[in-house]
Motif scaffolding. Structure first.
Motif, mmCIF file in Angstrom:
data_model
loop_
_atom_site.group_PDB
_atom_site.id
_atom_site.type_symbol
_atom_site.label_atom_id
_atom_site.label_comp_id
_atom_site.label_asym_id
_atom_site.label_seq_id
_atom_site.Cartn_x
_atom_site.Cartn_y
_atom_site.Cartn_z
ATOM 1 N N PRO A 1 0.836 -1.200 0.000
ATOM 2 C CA PRO A 1 0.000 0.000 0.000
ATOM 3 C C PRO A 1 0.876 1.256 0.000
ATOM 4 O O PRO A 1 1.989 1.251 0.547
ATOM 5 C CB PRO A 1 -0.794 -0.129 1.300
ATOM 6 C CG PRO A 1 -0.892 -1.607 1.525
ATOM 7 C CD PRO A 1 0.430 -2.151 1.063
ATOM 8 N N ASN A 2 0.366 2.324 -0.602
ATOM 9 C CA ASN A 2 1.194 3.520 -0.736
ATOM 10 C C ASN A 2 1.258 4.312 0.562
ATOM 11 O O ASN A 2 0.653 3.948 1.573
ATOM 12 C CB ASN A 2 0.713 4.382 -1.907
ATOM 13 C CG ASN A 2 -0.662 4.989 -1.662
ATOM 14 O OD1 ASN A 2 -1.375 4.627 -0.735
ATOM 15 N ND2 ASN A 2 -1.046 5.930 -2.506
ATOM 16 N N GLU A 3 1.996 5.417 0.532
ATOM 17 C CA GLU A 3 2.294 6.180 1.748
ATOM 18 C C GLU A 3 1.097 6.933 2.300
ATOM 19 O O GLU A 3 1.204 7.548 3.371
ATOM 20 C CB GLU A 3 3.444 7.150 1.475
ATOM 21 C CG GLU A 3 4.765 6.454 1.161
ATOM 22 C CD GLU A 3 5.881 7.435 0.858
ATOM 23 O OE1 GLU A 3 5.586 8.650 0.778
ATOM 24 O OE2 GLU A 3 7.026 6.990 0.696
ATOM 25 N N ALA A 4 -0.030 6.928 1.613
ATOM 26 C CA ALA A 4 -1.199 7.671 2.081
ATOM 27 C C ALA A 4 -1.712 7.165 3.434
ATOM 28 O O ALA A 4 -2.412 7.894 4.142
ATOM 29 C CB ALA A 4 -2.318 7.601 1.047
ATOM 30 N N LEU A 5 -1.365 5.917 3.791
ATOM 31 C CA LEU A 5 -1.803 5.355 5.070
ATOM 32 C C LEU A 5 -0.746 5.468 6.162
ATOM 33 O O LEU A 5 -1.012 5.134 7.319
ATOM 34 C CB LEU A 5 -2.154 3.870 4.899
ATOM 35 C CG LEU A 5 -3.263 3.508 3.916
ATOM 36 C CD1 LEU A 5 -3.449 1.989 3.886
ATOM 37 C CD2 LEU A 5 -4.572 4.195 4.274
ATOM 38 N N GLY B 1 -7.052 -3.522 7.520
ATOM 39 C CA GLY B 1 -6.556 -2.384 8.276
ATOM 40 C C GLY B 1 -7.578 -1.739 9.187
ATOM 41 O O GLY B 1 -8.729 -2.180 9.281
ATOM 42 N N ALA B 2 -7.126 -0.688 9.856
ATOM 43 C CA ALA B 2 -7.966 0.043 10.801
ATOM 44 C C ALA B 2 -7.712 1.537 10.658
ATOM 45 O O ALA B 2 -6.553 1.967 10.590
ATOM 46 C CB ALA B 2 -7.664 -0.406 12.231
ATOM 47 N N VAL B 3 -8.782 2.308 10.589
ATOM 48 C CA VAL B 3 -8.671 3.766 10.511
ATOM 49 C C VAL B 3 -8.671 4.320 11.933
ATOM 50 O O VAL B 3 -9.592 4.033 12.705
ATOM 51 C CB VAL B 3 -9.850 4.369 9.721
ATOM 52 C CG1 VAL B 3 -9.722 5.890 9.664
ATOM 53 C CG2 VAL B 3 -9.917 3.780 8.317
ATOM 54 N N LEU C 1 -11.242 5.261 1.862
ATOM 55 C CA LEU C 1 -10.089 5.474 2.732
ATOM 56 C C LEU C 1 -9.399 6.796 2.417
ATOM 57 O O LEU C 1 -8.898 7.475 3.324
ATOM 58 C CB LEU C 1 -9.101 4.314 2.598
ATOM 59 C CG LEU C 1 -9.586 2.953 3.107
ATOM 60 C CD1 LEU C 1 -8.514 1.891 2.889
ATOM 61 C CD2 LEU C 1 -9.968 3.026 4.582
ATOM 62 N N THR C 2 -9.382 7.180 1.160
ATOM 63 C CA THR C 2 -8.806 8.468 0.784
ATOM 64 C C THR C 2 -9.547 9.606 1.477
ATOM 65 O O THR C 2 -8.929 10.552 1.998
ATOM 66 C CB THR C 2 -8.859 8.654 -0.747
ATOM 67 O OG1 THR C 2 -8.095 7.622 -1.377
ATOM 68 C CG2 THR C 2 -8.302 10.009 -1.156
ATOM 69 N N GLN C 3 -10.866 9.514 1.535
ATOM 70 C CA GLN C 3 -11.674 10.527 2.215
ATOM 71 C C GLN C 3 -11.457 10.490 3.723
ATOM 72 O O GLN C 3 -11.325 11.536 4.376
ATOM 73 C CB GLN C 3 -13.153 10.322 1.885
ATOM 74 C CG GLN C 3 -13.499 10.566 0.427
ATOM 75 C CD GLN C 3 -14.980 10.316 0.131
ATOM 76 O OE1 GLN C 3 -15.697 9.770 0.954
ATOM 77 N NE2 GLN C 3 -15.405 10.699 -1.053
ATOM 78 N N LEU C 4 -11.403 9.287 4.302
ATOM 79 C CA LEU C 4 -11.267 9.155 5.757
ATOM 80 C C LEU C 4 -9.909 9.643 6.245
ATOM 81 O O LEU C 4 -9.802 10.258 7.312
ATOM 82 C CB LEU C 4 -11.479 7.703 6.178
ATOM 83 C CG LEU C 4 -12.915 7.168 6.050
ATOM 84 C CD1 LEU C 4 -12.958 5.677 6.350
ATOM 85 C CD2 LEU C 4 -13.858 7.922 6.984
ATOM 86 N N TYR C 5 -8.853 9.365 5.479
ATOM 87 C CA TYR C 5 -7.511 9.793 5.879
ATOM 88 C C TYR C 5 -7.220 11.232 5.475
ATOM 89 O O TYR C 5 -6.384 11.904 6.099
ATOM 90 C CB TYR C 5 -6.455 8.860 5.283
ATOM 91 C CG TYR C 5 -6.255 7.590 6.077
ATOM 92 C CD1 TYR C 5 -5.302 7.516 7.090
ATOM 93 C CD2 TYR C 5 -7.027 6.468 5.829
ATOM 94 C CE1 TYR C 5 -5.118 6.361 7.825
ATOM 95 C CE2 TYR C 5 -6.854 5.297 6.558
ATOM 96 C CZ TYR C 5 -5.894 5.248 7.554
ATOM 97 O OH TYR C 5 -5.731 4.097 8.283
ATOM 98 N N GLY C 6 -7.873 11.710 4.418
ATOM 99 C CA GLY C 6 -7.703 13.094 3.998
ATOM 100 C C GLY C 6 -6.317 13.428 3.478
ATOM 101 O O GLY C 6 -5.848 14.559 3.617
#
Length: 275
Positions: free
Chosen positions: A38-42, A198-200, A256-261
């Motif tokens: 997975p990329n660095e966004a997480l 995963g977990a947000v 996930l993109t929206q949740l992590y922003g």
């Protein structure tokens, strides 16, 4: 020059052997389709890349958040099998210091054999005490032991670096149904299934602010049907309801993109279909 080459070689060998590593790509890429993580966004602010090692073998990979003391995700290959549920909880010695064992151990082993204090163990990770006396929550595996076929691989999942505080009704209800029934159905015809769960992070904590309670639990999979065909699926659940929403891989990445922003989330290599 020869000395320099020997030092570089020794460094590379050490990285390949250690438990807490500098990257999954160089140490345990086998748990990711085409070695693509997975990329660095997480990625959290205080990360640890863990190649989960038990009895001198790697069984899965975990990106860990040392500040929130929960995993960001665990990645593994789905090989479900029946067997006894392990009755043991393990921790990661290398989150205390790289000089300690490169395989997950019990807290008692570190306390007694290595003279490490519980405070030292718990500085960068959750400990067993953090999950005692919970109300409405329990220890929720990201990588579940039921997705593994032998006792060593199942035991390896019982590390607290693979655990989050999960709503107990969700854990034993709708999420358990996804892990068992949906996964069995969806993996029919698959030769190899790569999984990232995963977990947000949420706004609440347990154990006097030590361990974050995730707001969402999510799962994704990319299965190889043959050399030219793959299929994917995904799921997400709010961590205070007994409900699971089934999604496409692309839909989960967008959520996930929206949740992590942050940047657009990518969980798998581009060879895994998003629809």
């Amino acid at each position: 020059m020869l000395l320099l080459l020997l030092q570089v070689l020794a460094s590379c060998l050490w990285l390949g052997y250690s438990e807490v590593v500098t990257s999954f790509e160089s140490s345990c890429p086998q748990f990711f389709f085409r070695g693509t993580t997975p990329n660095e966004a997480l990625e959290p602010e205080n990360p640890a890349w863990i190649c989960q090692r038990y009895n001198n073998q790697y069984y899965f990979a975990t990106l860990y958040d040392k500040s929130r003391r929960i995993p960001v995700y665990s990645a593994y290959i789905y090989e479900a099998g029946s067997g006894k549920r392990p009755n043991i909880w393990l921790v990661e010695p290398q989150l205390v210091s790289p000089t300690y064992p490169k395989t997950i151990e019990t807290e008692s082993t570190l306390l007694n054999d290595y003279d490490i204090s519980l405070e030292e163990i718990g500085k960068n990770q959750a400990v067993y005490q953090d999950y005692k006396n919970l109300t409405g929550l329990n220890r929720g595996h990201l990588n579940p032991n039921g997705h593994h076929s032998d006792i060593n691989s199942r035991t390896a999942t019982f590390t607290l670096t693979n655990i989050v505080p999960q709503n107990e009704k969700l854990n034993s209800g709708a999420w358990n149904n996804y892990e068992q029934q949906t996964m069995i159905k969806n993996t029919e015809g698959c030769t190899t299934t790569y999984v990232v769960v995963g977990a947000v992070p949420g706004n609440n904590y347990i154990s006097n602010g030590r361990v974050n309670k995730p707001s969402y639990i999510w799962a994704s999979a990319c299965c190889e049907v043959d050399n030219n065909h793959r299929k994917t699926w995904a799921a997400i659940a709010e961590n205070d309801k007994n409900e699971v929403e089934l999604l496409t891989l692309g839909e989960l990445e967008d959520v996930l993109t929206q949740l992590y922003g942050r940047d657009q989330v990518s969980l798998f290599d581009s060879g895994c279909p998003r629809e």
